[in-house]
Scaffold this motif. Structure first.
Motif, mmCIF file in Angstrom:
data_model
loop_
_atom_site.group_PDB
_atom_site.id
_atom_site.type_symbol
_atom_site.label_atom_id
_atom_site.label_comp_id
_atom_site.label_asym_id
_atom_site.label_seq_id
_atom_site.Cartn_x
_atom_site.Cartn_y
_atom_site.Cartn_z
ATOM 1 N N THR A 255 32.673 62.093 -30.325
ATOM 2 C CA THR A 255 33.012 62.031 -31.741
ATOM 3 C C THR A 255 31.751 61.990 -32.594
ATOM 4 O OG1 THR A 255 35.042 60.829 -31.203
ATOM 5 C CG2 THR A 255 34.306 60.764 -33.498
ATOM 6 N N GLY A 256 30.812 61.124 -32.231
ATOM 7 C CA GLY A 256 29.575 60.981 -32.997
ATOM 8 C C GLY A 256 28.854 62.307 -33.143
ATOM 9 N N SER A 257 28.624 62.972 -32.028
ATOM 10 C CA SER A 257 27.882 64.229 -32.064
ATOM 11 C C SER A 257 28.738 65.398 -32.526
ATOM 12 C CB SER A 257 27.306 64.549 -30.681
ATOM 13 O OG SER A 257 25.929 64.242 -30.641
ATOM 14 N N GLY B 120 35.241 67.348 -30.070
ATOM 15 C CA GLY B 120 34.992 66.640 -31.334
ATOM 16 C C GLY B 120 34.819 67.612 -32.487
ATOM 17 N N ALA B 121 34.014 68.639 -32.262
ATOM 18 C CA ALA B 121 33.769 69.631 -33.312
ATOM 19 C C ALA B 121 35.059 70.372 -33.661
ATOM 20 C CB ALA B 121 32.696 70.607 -32.869
ATOM 21 N N GLN B 122 35.827 70.710 -32.622
ATOM 22 C CA GLN B 122 37.115 71.389 -32.850
ATOM 23 C C GLN B 122 38.045 70.549 -33.705
ATOM 24 O OE1 GLN B 122 39.291 72.305 -29.271
ATOM 25 N NE2 GLN B 122 37.547 73.489 -28.474
ATOM 26 N N VAL B 123 38.130 69.290 -33.318
ATOM 27 C CA VAL B 123 39.006 68.363 -34.035
ATOM 28 C C VAL B 123 38.591 68.275 -35.501
ATOM 29 C CG1 VAL B 123 39.587 65.907 -34.277
ATOM 30 C CG2 VAL B 123 39.650 66.990 -32.030
ATOM 31 N N ALA B 124 37.285 68.141 -35.713
ATOM 32 C CA ALA B 124 36.785 67.990 -37.083
ATOM 33 C C ALA B 124 37.074 69.246 -37.905
ATOM 34 C CB ALA B 124 35.293 67.705 -37.064
ATOM 35 N N LYS B 125 36.899 70.402 -37.278
ATOM 36 C CA LYS B 125 37.146 71.653 -38.000
ATOM 37 C C LYS B 125 38.631 71.759 -38.364
ATOM 38 C CE LYS B 125 33.308 74.349 -36.239
ATOM 39 N NZ LYS B 125 32.857 75.118 -35.071
ATOM 40 N N ALA B 126 39.473 71.378 -37.414
ATOM 41 C CA ALA B 126 40.906 71.439 -37.668
ATOM 42 C C ALA B 126 41.306 70.463 -38.771
ATOM 43 C CB ALA B 126 41.669 71.131 -36.387
ATOM 44 N N ASP B 127 40.569 69.366 -38.865
ATOM 45 C CA ASP B 127 40.915 68.332 -39.845
ATOM 46 C C ASP B 127 40.067 68.391 -41.122
ATOM 47 O OD1 ASP B 127 43.093 67.230 -38.745
ATOM 48 O OD2 ASP B 127 42.104 65.458 -37.896
ATOM 49 N N ARG B 128 39.463 69.529 -41.369
ATOM 50 C CA ARG B 128 38.628 69.669 -42.554
ATOM 51 C C ARG B 128 39.311 69.177 -43.848
ATOM 52 N NH1 ARG B 128 33.495 72.448 -42.563
ATOM 53 N NH2 ARG B 128 33.488 73.639 -40.666
ATOM 54 N N PRO B 129 40.588 69.548 -44.062
ATOM 55 C CA PRO B 129 41.241 69.072 -45.289
ATOM 56 C C PRO B 129 41.266 67.541 -45.370
ATOM 57 C CG PRO B 129 42.559 70.779 -44.243
ATOM 58 C CD PRO B 129 41.469 70.423 -43.278
ATOM 59 N N GLU B 130 41.523 66.929 -44.220
ATOM 60 C CA GLU B 130 41.545 65.460 -44.146
ATOM 61 C C GLU B 130 40.167 64.887 -44.485
ATOM 62 O OE1 GLU B 130 43.215 61.777 -43.497
ATOM 63 O OE2 GLU B 130 44.233 63.734 -43.524
ATOM 64 N N ILE B 131 39.134 65.527 -43.941
ATOM 65 C CA ILE B 131 37.759 65.077 -44.189
ATOM 66 C C ILE B 131 37.424 65.214 -45.670
ATOM 67 C CG2 ILE B 131 35.323 65.654 -43.783
ATOM 68 C CD1 ILE B 131 36.084 66.344 -40.886
ATOM 69 N N ARG B 132 37.785 66.332 -46.253
ATOM 70 C CA ARG B 132 37.474 66.561 -47.673
ATOM 71 C C ARG B 132 38.198 65.555 -48.558
ATOM 72 N NH1 ARG B 132 37.653 73.008 -47.282
ATOM 73 N NH2 ARG B 132 35.560 73.246 -46.428
ATOM 74 N N ARG B 133 39.431 65.276 -48.189
ATOM 75 C CA ARG B 133 40.193 64.297 -48.974
ATOM 76 C C ARG B 133 39.496 62.941 -48.934
ATOM 77 N NH1 ARG B 133 44.941 66.350 -47.673
ATOM 78 N NH2 ARG B 133 45.161 65.126 -45.773
ATOM 79 N N ALA B 134 39.006 62.603 -47.763
ATOM 80 C CA ALA B 134 38.310 61.316 -47.623
ATOM 81 C C ALA B 134 37.014 61.317 -48.431
ATOM 82 C CB ALA B 134 38.017 61.051 -46.153
ATOM 83 N N LEU C 59 41.071 58.273 -39.660
ATOM 84 C CA LEU C 59 41.377 58.657 -38.284
ATOM 85 C C LEU C 59 41.576 60.161 -38.224
ATOM 86 C CD1 LEU C 59 42.000 57.646 -35.391
ATOM 87 C CD2 LEU C 59 44.419 57.587 -36.070
ATOM 88 N N LEU C 60 40.796 60.808 -37.361
ATOM 89 C CA LEU C 60 40.884 62.270 -37.243
ATOM 90 C C LEU C 60 41.530 62.658 -35.928
ATOM 91 C CD1 LEU C 60 37.280 63.216 -38.455
ATOM 92 C CD2 LEU C 60 39.385 63.310 -39.800
ATOM 93 N N GLY C 61 42.120 63.832 -35.908
ATOM 94 C CA GLY C 61 42.620 64.419 -34.665
ATOM 95 C C GLY C 61 43.835 63.744 -34.089
ATOM 96 N N ASP C 62 44.563 62.980 -34.895
ATOM 97 C CA ASP C 62 45.676 62.253 -34.299
ATOM 98 C C ASP C 62 46.830 63.163 -33.881
ATOM 99 O OD1 ASP C 62 45.905 62.677 -36.977
ATOM 100 O OD2 ASP C 62 47.048 60.859 -37.400
ATOM 101 N N THR C 63 46.773 64.434 -34.322
ATOM 102 C CA THR C 63 47.803 65.356 -33.854
ATOM 103 C C THR C 63 47.217 66.433 -32.956
ATOM 104 O OG1 THR C 63 47.489 66.722 -35.809
ATOM 105 C CG2 THR C 63 49.215 65.044 -35.918
#
Lengths: 390, 467
Positions: free
Chosen positions: B162-164, B126-140, B58-62
């Motif tokens: 989210t998809g795009s 979506g892109a903003q959220v993903a960039k902010a959550d990069r550490p979370e993405i990498r961990r996954a 789950l991304l962007g929950d904060t």
């Protein structure tokens, strides 16, 4: 002849495997060393008559191969063979080269591994050994399409330039109705293995059995000495060996009549071998040298027949360089005639492949030229109003 | 080919989930557990059945722009019958959609709109959220065993924020860290989905296609069926997608498959896709278990050459027709097949049914029909089946009317939002004309989609849903 054999790629490996099987079945001993080389791990596991340490996987560290094949790309096939040439050389170290007369490299020329890697292997062998290196190449059929034709046309050049002789096999010649893919390839491999082994295994038997008319390895090598592309014809007939008791005695009394029948039979066999399916269809008269091997029980090989068959082929092939000899197989129930037409220069199928290859190359170049531009134009709207997200 | 399979957004999550189930059902090992699902909304993640908790991210929950289901009171619309079933294809909002679709020829068809949860359909968020959550993405991504996979496939619905949006950033991340190929599977929104989703998808294409090694596209518009309920419709599109993906990436990976003469190697797949661009997949199937006829089949069976009793050898011409049908019937994305750059054919079925001649002539037919010489073909013997299937991958197709339509719709939506009406009217008319010329004979969309009214009102709706 005694051979060291190397199968490169899937087709080449299966061919070598089939040759060994045919040897076992007929009590021949041609392939003293066998080695298979492939870029796909799964295909390397297919041959049944090779030990684990006689299978070499190349390109498993290459970015585009990784042990999963080269996707029909001959450039990558050549590239990975060059990278892993030490690995290949190391396995070949075990081969006692003085024990063999020649090296045979078999490959399918339509795929990426055989067409790309085999010429690299041949280069290396020519550097390492003085013994002749022969190529055995399977040409793709018309229906295999443009890319295989292009691979084959390019690889054929490398092969013919590098090997001492190139024996060609045309896939199209053995297509028949009603075959499954598995049967199709199995039958082709059987046909080719029969021809190659029967031809090259001549002159390997013990001294004791060697008759004065026996074919010698050096005769075969001399015929192959021309270089270029060769084609092989084959025909066989059932013979019932009658050596014991009454029947044998009876036969001897019938000798004169039997001799003439056998002679006609032998000549007929050679005509059939030459005129039926050759491994690659060609104009027989374009052959440079020719050779006939008769493999079967010595008593059915009529001298008169051999001579008239030889004369007939001399005429057909329009060359005086025609050798004929026996490969005595006392226990065999068949008599086979193998005709080797060396350096045939008129082979329509090769010209066809070359034409197909030129068309294919043009198409590929056209596609390459516009590829990036077309992708860009597809994903961009007419006025470039839409922005990418990141 | 062993792949790592990553889903983004509702659509991606569901396809990944379904793919894993299909893999298990058919005994093929393609992902080997190398799967992940990313979303900005929790519900679609929890609704998966084949993904364990640590595979759902789950991304962007904060993130302030993300609307979370658990902390928000129920959204303005109470009638969202399929919201939970199809978050990736946001549900019909009948109350608001009826009036905006009034002028359209299919007013009875519900208009899909963006999902208000998560990033609210906004790809930039979506892109903003993903960039902010990069550490979370990498961990996954650390959970993916890269050595096990020959390639990575990123699945996303291109109409979704989210998809795009997240998908674009994730793809960037993947191509940076992996030296193996990264492919995407994108689902294009149907013409009945909102214009905002068309804009998102058109922009998503521009982002994903140049970056991915290849982008396989599925067109919802081509595959939706007006007669079915929306949920069933997308369910069947997802099933079709999974079936085809599995046929391609799962070729030769079945545990029961035995020796193939012309095996499809992973390198065959990667070489076909290596040209980049947009890829589409065709497929056709015939039953082999027909009444036994022909002397040859009987003899073969007597000789024990036919291990699957009951199935008979399929004639060469039937196989050729089957292969032809695979490219002439519905592709995942319809296109002019002559624009294909490279082609891959996989013929799978009982080994004793695959006629060599049929295979070869069919393969040659593909070369002629697609006008490319780069055709790789292989067989996949499968023992316990009565079906013979031809799957054809057309890589880098460049003549795709559906994409042109999508872009026009996206541009006019964008223009309407930013320019005065007077200039817009003429432009839109032009678009309609072009579209009617270029529309494929089996094209499903109607010019009504370009009606000015439709465009106008839909963009209003988009605004409202984001508030």
């Amino acid at each position: 002849m005694k051979l060291a054999t190397i199968g490169v790629g899937n087709a080449g490996s299966k061919l070598i495997d089939q040759m060994i099987e045919f040897e076992f079945e007929t009590g021949r001993n041609l392939c003293r060393h066998a080695l298979v080389i492939n870029t796909a791990r799964t295909d390397l596991a297919k041959p049944q008559h090779l030990d684990e340490d006689r299978r070499v996987l190349i390109g498993d560290t290459h970015q585009k191969a990784r042990g999963h094949g080269v996707g029909g790309d001959a450039e990558i096939g050549a590239e990975v063979a060059k990278t892993d040439i030490d690995e290949i050389r190391r396995v070949f170290d075990d081969v006692e080269i003085h024990e063999v007369d020649a090296v045979l490299v078999a490959a399918g020329l339509g795929g990426g591994t055989g067409s790309g890697a085999a010429p690299v292997v041949i280069d290396e062998l020519q550097k390492m050994y003085d013994e002749p290196v022969y190529g055995l190449g399977v040409l793709p059929g018309t229906y295999e399409g443009g890319r295989p034709a292009l691979n084959a046309a390019r690889s054929l050049q490398s092969f013919v330039n590098k090997v001492d002789n190139f024996i060609a096999f045309d896939n199209d010649a053995w297509r028949s109705r009603g075959q499954t893919i598995e049967q199709g390839y199995e039958e082709m491999n059987e046909e080719l293995a029969t021809r190659i082994v029967t031809l090259l295994a001549a002159g390997e038997v013990d001294e004791s059995e060697v008759g004065e008319n026996a074919m010698d390895s050096s005769d075969i090598m001399r015929t192959l000495d021309t270089g270029g592309v060769s084609s092989i014809g084959y025909a066989s007939t059932d013979v019932t060996p009658a050596k014991e008791g009454l029947l044998a005695n009876f036969k001897e009394t019938e000798e004169p009549q039997s001799e003439s029948t056998d002679a006609a039979k032998i000549k007929g066999l050679v005509r059939r071998a030459t005129n039926s399916r050759l491994t690659v269809p060609c104009d027989v008269s374009s052959a440079d040298r020719a050779l006939i091997v008769f493999a079967g029980p010595p008593e059915v090989i009529s001298r008169k027949g051999v001579e008239s068959a030889r004369e007939w082929l001399e005429h057909e092939a329009d060359t005086v360089d025609v050798l004929a000899g026996d490969d005595p197989r006392p226990d065999s129930s068949t008599l086979a005639a193998v005709v080797l037409l060396s350096n045939v220069t008129d082979t329509p199928r090769i010209s066809e492949i070359q034409d197909q290859a030129v068309d294919a190359q043009n198409k590929i170049q056209e596609q390459d030229a516009v590829r990036e531009e077309e992708i860009q134009s597809l994903i961009t709207d007419d006025d470039n109003d839409l922005d990418p997200i990141v | 080919m062993k792949i790592a399979l990553l889903g983004v957004g509702g659509c991606g999550t569901r396809i990944v989930d379904q793919f894993v189930r299909a893999e298990r059902r058919t005994g093929r090992s393609v992902t080997g557990g190398n799967v992940l699902a990313f979303h900005t909304e929790s519900e679609p993640l929890t609704q998966t059945t084949a993904l364990s908790t640590d595979r759902r991210v789950l991304l962007g929950d904060t993130h302030p722009a993300v609307l979370r289901r658990d902390t928000t009171s129920s959204p303005t619309h109470t009638d969202r019958p399929n919201a939970s079933d199809n978050p990736q294809h946001p549900s019909g909002k009948s109350a608001t959609s009826n009036h905006q679709d009034g002028g359209s020829s299919r007013s009875q068809t519900p208009v899909f709109d963006v999902n208000e949860y998560g990033v609210g359909g906004d790809p930039d968020v979506g892109a903003q959220v993903a960039k902010a959550d990069r550490p979370e993405i990498r961990r996954a991504l650390d959970k993916i065993d890269e050595t096990e996979a020959a390639a990575t496939l990123l699945v996303c619905g291109l109409g979704g924020g989210t998809g795009s949006g997240v998908g674009s950033v994730l793809l960037e991340e993947l191509t940076d860290i992996y030296e193996t190929s990264v492919y995407t599977l994108g689902v294009l929104p149907a013409s009945t989905e909102s214009n905002q989703r068309a804009v998102t998808a058109a922009r998503g294409l521009r982002t994903l296609v140049p970056r991915a090694d290849s982008t396989v596209l599925v067109d919802n518009d081509t595959w939706r069926d007006d007669r079915d309920a929306i949920a069933d419709c997308y369910q069947s599109i997802n099933s079709m997608t999974v079936e085809r993906l599995l046929a391609v990436f799962g070729a030769g990976e079945a545990s029961t498959s035995f020796e193939s003469e012309l095996r499809i190697d992973p390198a065959d797949i990667s070489r076909t896709l290596a040209v980049g661009g947009v890829t589409t997949i065709g497929r056709a199937t015939i039953e082999t278990n027909t009444e036994s006829h022909g002397l040859l089949a009987r003899i073969l069976r007597l000789l024990g050459r036919s291990p699957t009793s009951g199935s008979t050898s399929v004639s060469a011409s039937k196989i050729k027709k089957l292969i032809s049908r695979a490219v002439t019937s519905k592709l995942t994305l319809p296109c002019d097949i002559t624009s294909a750059d490279r082609v891959l054919l996989i013929l799978s079925g009982p080994p004793d049914t695959i006629s060599r001649k049929g295979f070869e002539t069919g393969r040659y037919l593909l070369e002629e029909e697609t006008e490319t010489v780069e055709v790789l073909a292989g067989d996949e013997p499968i023992q316990n089946t009565t079906e013979l299937t031809a799957t054809v991958v057309l890589a880098n197709v460049t003549s795709v009317p559906q994409i042109d339509q999508l872009q026009r719709r996206a541009v006019s939506t964008q223009d309407t939002a930013s320019t005065p009406h007077s200039t817009e009217q003429t432009e839109t008319t032009d678009h309609v004309q072009i579209q009617s010329v270029e529309s494929p004979p089996d094209g499903d969309t109607t010019p009504a989609e370009f009606d000015f009214d439709d465009v106008d009102t839909a963009s209003e709706t988009t605004d409202s849903s984001e508030q």
